[in-house]
Design a protein around this motif. Structure first.
Motif, PDB file in Angstrom:
ATOM      1  N   ILE A  54      33.491  65.548  29.262  1.00 49.01           N
ATOM      2  CA  ILE A  54      33.507  64.674  30.432  1.00 49.01           C
ATOM      3  C   ILE A  54      33.934  63.273  29.997  1.00 49.01           C
ATOM      4  CG2 ILE A  54      32.109  63.650  32.279  1.00 49.01           C
ATOM      5  CD1 ILE A  54      30.249  66.125  31.970  1.00 49.01           C
ATOM      6  N   TYR A  55      34.942  62.728  30.666  1.00 44.43           N
ATOM      7  CA  TYR A  55      35.422  61.384  30.358  1.00 44.43           C
ATOM      8  C   TYR A  55      34.401  60.339  30.805  1.00 44.43           C
ATOM      9  CZ  TYR A  55      38.340  57.210  30.415  1.00 44.43           C
ATOM     10  OH  TYR A  55      38.844  55.955  30.199  1.00 44.43           O
ATOM     11  N   TYR A  56      34.190  59.289  29.980  1.00 48.10           N
ATOM     12  CA  TYR A  56      33.276  58.214  30.346  1.00 48.10           C
ATOM     13  C   TYR A  56      33.836  56.873  29.903  1.00 48.10           C
ATOM     14  CZ  TYR A  56      31.793  57.932  25.483  1.00 48.10           C
ATOM     15  OH  TYR A  56      31.779  57.765  24.128  1.00 48.10           O
ATOM     16  N   GLU A  57      33.339  55.801  30.526  1.00 50.22           N
ATOM     17  CA  GLU A  57      33.680  54.432  30.173  1.00 50.22           C
ATOM     18  C   GLU A  57      32.394  53.631  30.062  1.00 50.22           C
ATOM     19  OE1 GLU A  57      38.007  54.035  32.373  1.00 50.22           O
ATOM     20  OE2 GLU A  57      36.238  53.180  33.346  1.00 50.22           O
ATOM     21  N   GLY A  94      33.605  62.814  37.650  1.00 43.91           N
ATOM     22  CA  GLY A  94      32.903  63.931  38.268  1.00 43.91           C
ATOM     23  C   GLY A  94      31.473  63.576  38.619  1.00 43.91           C
ATOM     24  N   TYR A  95      30.815  64.540  39.234  1.00 42.74           N
ATOM     25  CA  TYR A  95      29.420  64.388  39.621  1.00 42.74           C
ATOM     26  C   TYR A  95      28.556  64.986  38.526  1.00 42.74           C
ATOM     27  CZ  TYR A  95      31.331  63.252  44.175  1.00 42.74           C
ATOM     28  OH  TYR A  95      32.019  62.656  45.187  1.00 42.74           O
ATOM     29  N   VAL A  96      28.028  64.139  37.648  1.00 42.60           N
ATOM     30  CA  VAL A  96      27.187  64.582  36.541  1.00 42.60           C
ATOM     31  C   VAL A  96      25.829  63.906  36.658  1.00 42.60           C
ATOM     32  CG1 VAL A  96      29.152  64.936  34.996  1.00 42.60           C
ATOM     33  CG2 VAL A  96      27.988  62.753  34.982  1.00 42.60           C
ATOM     34  N   TYR A  97      24.831  64.494  36.013  1.00 40.99           N
ATOM     35  CA  TYR A  97      23.513  63.897  35.951  1.00 40.99           C
ATOM     36  C   TYR A  97      23.353  63.287  34.568  1.00 40.99           C
ATOM     37  CZ  TYR A  97      22.718  66.197  40.324  1.00 40.99           C
ATOM     38  OH  TYR A  97      22.830  66.583  41.630  1.00 40.99           O
ATOM     39  N   ASP A 156      32.974  58.957  45.250  1.00 43.72           N
ATOM     40  CA  ASP A 156      34.408  59.212  45.081  1.00 43.72           C
ATOM     41  C   ASP A 156      34.731  59.970  43.797  1.00 43.72           C
ATOM     42  OD1 ASP A 156      34.898  57.845  47.464  1.00 43.72           O
ATOM     43  OD2 ASP A 156      35.042  55.915  46.430  1.00 43.72           O
ATOM     44  N   GLY A 157      33.934  60.950  43.459  1.00 45.37           N
ATOM     45  CA  GLY A 157      34.207  61.768  42.281  1.00 45.37           C
ATOM     46  C   GLY A 157      33.850  61.112  40.963  1.00 45.37           C
ATOM     47  N   ILE A 158      33.108  60.009  40.999  1.00 45.92           N
ATOM     48  CA  ILE A 158      32.702  59.290  39.783  1.00 45.92           C
ATOM     49  C   ILE A 158      31.198  59.079  39.820  1.00 45.92           C
ATOM     50  CG2 ILE A 158      32.865  57.082  38.547  1.00 45.92           C
ATOM     51  CD1 ILE A 158      35.736  56.886  39.520  1.00 45.92           C
ATOM     52  N   THR A 159      30.558  59.237  38.661  1.00 42.30           N
ATOM     53  CA  THR A 159      29.135  58.942  38.525  1.00 42.30           C
ATOM     54  C   THR A 159      28.993  57.662  37.726  1.00 42.30           C
ATOM     55  OG1 THR A 159      28.565  61.285  38.548  1.00 42.30           O
ATOM     56  CG2 THR A 159      26.921  59.774  37.643  1.00 42.30           C
TER      57      THR A 159
END
Length: 115
Positions: A38-41, A68-71, A100-103
């Motif tokens: 999963i990509y993150y910033e 994406g929708y992650v916990y 909008d598809g970002i957590t």
């Protein structure tokens, strides 16, 4: 009479101010992929100018955004070098939201000097 009271309660609840917190996120400090792909910033929320006042520990907060929708994990290990001193510590999840598809996850904690 009951309808009047219900209407009054509805109007009063709509007039109650809401506390919201808006923030402008700067450019990401760095980005990458989790072990799951999963990509993150990472966005630093702490004022770097205040680091000179701390010697052994630093209060620290960051925002992490994920595709994406992650916990998000409830805690993360974090390391940062500030003014030539390496600080490490565990940051705890304070809140997160999906849009909008970002957590976006907000973490706070204390980093301790190790060198």
């Amino acid at each position: 009479m009951k309808r009047f009271i219900l209407l009054l309660v509805c109007i009063l609840s709509l007039l109650t101010p809401l506390n919201v917190k808006a923030h402008n996120q700067p450019s990401p400090v760095y980005s990458g992929y989790t072990e799951e792909g999963i990509y993150y910033e990472v966005y630093v929320n702490t004022d770097i100018a205040n680091f000179t006042t701390y010697t052994t520990r630093v209060p620290y907060s960051i925002y992490l955004t994920f595709d994406g929708y992650v916990y998000p994990n409830p805690t993360i290990y974090y390391a940062e070098t500030l003014n030539g001193i390496k600080y490490v510590g565990t940051l705890e999840l304070q809140n997160y939201y999906h849009a909008d598809g970002i957590t976006t996850a907000y973490y706070e904690g204390t980093l301790y000097a190790i060198s």
